[in-house]
Enzyme design. Structure first.
Site: not given
Ligand code: CP
Ligand code: NVA
Length: 312
Positions: A103, A130, A133, A221, A261, A289
């Site tokens: 990540r 993502h 997701q 989101d 998400c 997930r």
């Molecule tokens: N939806 C998602 O990726 O959540 P987190 O940021 O908690 O991993």
């Molecule tokens: N769009 C959000 C998703 C988090 C899971 C971010 O990038 O923070």
């Protein structure tokens, strides 16, 4: 050859369907308490530049349930934090682990890991996509409607990383996607072009009321993704009118479901009433997930372990 999952488009239509079928099976095995240690002895490195609840926990628990284990790695605790190059880190890590999930703020960071690693690399969220997701999201829709093919899916809000993967997935999974965003936060032109080139149908609108009309799935989101905190006030102003509330849900199909998400910000992108209401499946989505990623892991790093024969 190793297979990475950096974009949802890294999966063909058949691979996507097979992963979702496997995820359904893994969900049943888990529910019935039947062991499924397909990754016995395998290790997965998890590198997180940003915070996470769902992604971290589902990958860690998923690896444990598959008989392997995961290593949570904060770049600040790795030598990367002191300047070691990604290309060296990726090559060294490849000698220890069977796969990596990264990540990162920049998608190019994950690409650099993938270029230099000899084991599969999974995108656990970048500024661009993502994919994990979206696998869980499609799995959740399939659980409700039997199939996602031909359904109308409407995204309301920021044309962000999660939205990009959803739009790109429309071509693979055969659903219609409509995105309603304020001008400044529209889906990027390159994503629209790519989705259409891959055979998808994408409709871009400014009016959420028009966009959700007859939708089977309404998705949103956060308006402020990780790394965008300094734009908070401007974004909250720009997204006025884009909150998914009961009135908006009433414009969708009467059997529509609501996805997010998570993490959610009640009172901003969604009201408490909608996220806690009967159309919301956000906690099934979060659970999925785990199952979807386990299916990805089995497929990507689950080659059979063969111990060398020793002469007696
Ligand atoms: N939806 C998602 O990726 O959540 P987190 O940021 O908690 O991993
Ligand atoms: N769009 C959000 C998703 C988090 C899971 C971010 O990038 O923070």
């Amino acid at each position: 050859m190793k297979k990475d999952l950096l974009s949802i488009l890294d999966l063909s239509r058949d691979e996507l369907r097979e992963i979702l079928d496997d995820a359904d099976q893994l969900k049943i095995l888990r529910k019935e308490g039947r062991p499924h240690e397909f990754l016995y002895g395998k290790a997965l490195a998890l590198v997180f530049e940003k915070a996470s609840t769902r992604t971290r926990i589902s990958f860690e628990v998923g690896m444990a349930e598959l008989g392997g284990h995961a290593l949570f790695l904060n770049p600040q605790d790795l030598q990367i934090g002191r300047g070691e190059e990604i290309r060296d880190t990726a090559r060294v890590m490849s000698r220890y682990v069977s796969g990596m999930m990264i990540r990162a703020y920049k998608h190019s960071t994950i690409e650099e890991f993938a270029r230099n690693s000899s084991v599969p690399v999974i995108n656990g969220l970048s500024d661009i996509e993502h994919p994990c997701q979206i696998l869980a999201d499609i799995m959740t829709v399939r659980e409700h409607f039997g199939s996602i093919e031909g359904l109308k899916v409407t995204w309301v809000g920021d044309g962000n990383n999660v939205c990009n993967s959803l739009v790109l997935a429309s071509s693979r999974a055969g659903f219609e996607i409509t995105v309603a965003s304020p001008d400044k936060y529209r889906l990027s032109e390159s994503v629209v072009k790519r989705a259409i080139a891959e055979g998808g149908t994408v409709t871009l609108l400014k009016d959420p009321q028009e966009a959700v009309k007859d939708a089977h799935v309404v998705v949103t989101d956060t308006w402020i993704s990780m790394g965008e905190e300094s734009e908070r006030d401007a974004r909250i102003r720009a997204f006025k009118g884009f909150t998914v509330d009961t009135g908006l849900m009433k414009k969708a199909d009467p059997d529509a479901i609501f996805l997010h998400c998570l993490p959610a910000h009640r009172g901003r992108e969604v009201t408490d009433e909608v996220i806690e209401g009967p159309q919301s499946v956000v906690f099934d989505e979060a659970e999925n997930r785990l199952h979807a990623q386990k299916a990805v892991l089995v497929r990507m790093i689950g080659r059979e372990i063969r111990l060398p024969r020793t002469k007696i």
